[in-house]
Design an enzyme around this catalytic site. Sequence first.
Site, PDB file in Angstrom:
ATOM      1  N   HIS A   1      -1.477   5.615  -0.736  1.00  0.00           N
ATOM      2  CA  HIS A   1      -0.386   5.391  -0.005  1.00  0.00           C
ATOM      3  C   HIS A   1      -0.802   4.904   1.335  1.00  0.00           C
ATOM      4  O   HIS A   1      -0.377   3.930   2.128  1.00  0.00           O
ATOM      5  CB  HIS A   1       0.386   6.675   0.580  1.00  0.00           C
ATOM      6  CG  HIS A   1       1.617   6.411   1.462  1.00  0.00           C
ATOM      7  ND1 HIS A   1       2.246   7.414   1.990  1.00  0.00           N
ATOM      8  CD2 HIS A   1       2.514   5.340   1.638  1.00  0.00           C
ATOM      9  CE1 HIS A   1       3.274   6.788   2.608  1.00  0.00           C
ATOM     10  NE2 HIS A   1       3.388   5.549   2.148  1.00  0.00           N
TER      11      HIS A   1
ATOM     12  N   GLU B   1      -1.643   1.079   0.868  1.00  0.00           N
ATOM     13  CA  GLU B   1      -0.372   0.511   0.843  1.00  0.00           C
ATOM     14  C   GLU B   1      -0.063  -0.268   2.113  1.00  0.00           C
ATOM     15  O   GLU B   1       0.230  -1.260   2.473  1.00  0.00           O
ATOM     16  CB  GLU B   1       0.698   0.881   0.338  1.00  0.00           C
ATOM     17  CG  GLU B   1       2.139   0.219   0.343  1.00  0.00           C
ATOM     18  CD  GLU B   1       3.519   1.406   0.387  1.00  0.00           C
ATOM     19  OE1 GLU B   1       4.216   0.928   1.132  1.00  0.00           O
ATOM     20  OE2 GLU B   1       3.109   2.259  -0.435  1.00  0.00           O
ATOM     21  N   HIS B   2      -0.310   0.721   3.448  1.00  0.00           N
ATOM     22  CA  HIS B   2      -0.143   0.562   4.727  1.00  0.00           C
ATOM     23  C   HIS B   2      -1.166  -0.584   5.192  1.00  0.00           C
ATOM     24  O   HIS B   2      -1.049  -1.589   5.916  1.00  0.00           O
ATOM     25  CB  HIS B   2       0.103   1.509   5.630  1.00  0.00           C
ATOM     26  CG  HIS B   2       1.465   2.435   5.500  1.00  0.00           C
ATOM     27  ND1 HIS B   2       2.353   2.523   6.277  1.00  0.00           N
ATOM     28  CD2 HIS B   2       1.922   3.017   4.380  1.00  0.00           C
ATOM     29  CE1 HIS B   2       3.685   3.395   5.927  1.00  0.00           C
ATOM     30  NE2 HIS B   2       3.168   3.699   4.603  1.00  0.00           N
TER      31      HIS B   2
ATOM     32  N   GLU C   1       6.750   8.374   8.650  1.00  0.00           N
ATOM     33  CA  GLU C   1       7.484   7.989   7.480  1.00  0.00           C
ATOM     34  C   GLU C   1       7.877   9.473   6.553  1.00  0.00           C
ATOM     35  O   GLU C   1       8.924   9.312   5.874  1.00  0.00           O
ATOM     36  CB  GLU C   1       6.632   7.050   6.683  1.00  0.00           C
ATOM     37  CG  GLU C   1       7.354   6.691   5.309  1.00  0.00           C
ATOM     38  CD  GLU C   1       6.273   5.709   4.496  1.00  0.00           C
ATOM     39  OE1 GLU C   1       6.929   5.413   3.400  1.00  0.00           O
ATOM     40  OE2 GLU C   1       5.302   5.480   4.806  1.00  0.00           O
TER      41      GLU C   1
END
Length: 449
Positions: free
Chosen positions: A73, A76-77, A153
């Site tokens: 994750h 992904e950022h 998030e």
Amino acid sequence: MREPIQFPLDQPELTIDLGGGEIRRTVHPSGLRILTERMPAARSASIGFWVGVGSADEQAVSNDAPGSLGSTHFLEHLLFKGTPSRDAYEIATSFDRIGAEHNALTAKEYTCYYAKVRDADLEHATVVLTDMVANSVLDEKEFETERGVILEELAMAADDLGDVASERLFEEVLRGHALGRPIGGNNETIRDAKRDDVLRHYKEQYDPSTLIVTAAGAVDHDRFVDIVLRELGLADSAQWDLNVDRTPVRRPASTLDWAGTHGAPALVERTSEQVNLMLGTPALRNGDPRRYAYGIMNSVLGGGMSSRLFQEIREKRGLAYTAYSFGASYTDAGLFGMYAGMAPSNAVSVMELAEAELARMADQGITEDELERTLGQVAGSSALALEDSDTRMSRLARAEMTSGEFYDLDMSLERYAAVTNDEIKSMAQSLVAHPLQVVAVGAVEGLGL
């Protein structure tokens, strides 16, 4: 019944005539696979860079060995945050100036970076996506900034009680398996993540042999392949060292018989006017031949406004605004679930009704009218979805990443039409053979579940 189209890993080129459209596939000596589907009359194209690594592939720290929990994750950022030739602002403006729809997603078994653009901007978007995926610098300052963004998030997701219930259901049913971990990580793994560990994960996992690039819409295959290979530095075959050729990596079929776990109801108290209720049990893995019976069973039980759960819980009794069933399938395991959100006073009744409808299907199957209606629903929704280049682009990637078998719409509908009532009953019976795990999030005090 026609057999699926095979995507052999050792076949460098493949062309499939779709009667108007065309699918083409190129396998490069590096292991990189590029697939396109040309859609006649389309004026846009969807592009996806798919890495066959997801949250379930992360490793925990063990015996002082570095771990990678949360890295997928994080990447992904971070891949939007800069390369040697583009900083984060330049990446953002590169997409905005052409009106592109672009984003990324992390899943349990893959990660995808994608864009949808008009045909004239296909090369521009492909160049930027390739640069992001292949050349990210994972800047230290950006790493720390993005740590805070990801924690925000996660906090936002924690405010969505339906998301909380879903995460908890996976955790309970798939406890002990990496598939049971949350895709985005949690506060602890994100706070503990180290830039060097994420960088190592990036360099180890983001490799041509794990990369699949797909495009659908207004796309010329040969031109698209040239762009991708050029931007990855793989265009000149004379410079490619044959000693480092790699076989493309496809997630292997699992031999694991994952039975899942079951425990006491998981009750999560949150300030809310409602209870978000989920019931779940282990279900089918990817590629299971029973998946067509499973799809019909799921649709009849909770797949729309005419489904049994919606009719019994909402329309006839007014106990909830929405009620549905769902499934998720992975290489090692799968999960079947039912969901409804309701006032706390209705929770027990809703749970009993959902259990009763699944049991009734296991006992009686479905009616001819339900079967006919569901086949029409599947045909219609599938045909409408395939009007979208995003769907076609994703369909290519999923076939390539998993079984290596491609089913066009007619092939899939043939298999749905061949399903019998006995197969649907058998599928439901296999689900009720396991106790249903109960998860409730919200005003759960004193529910009596």
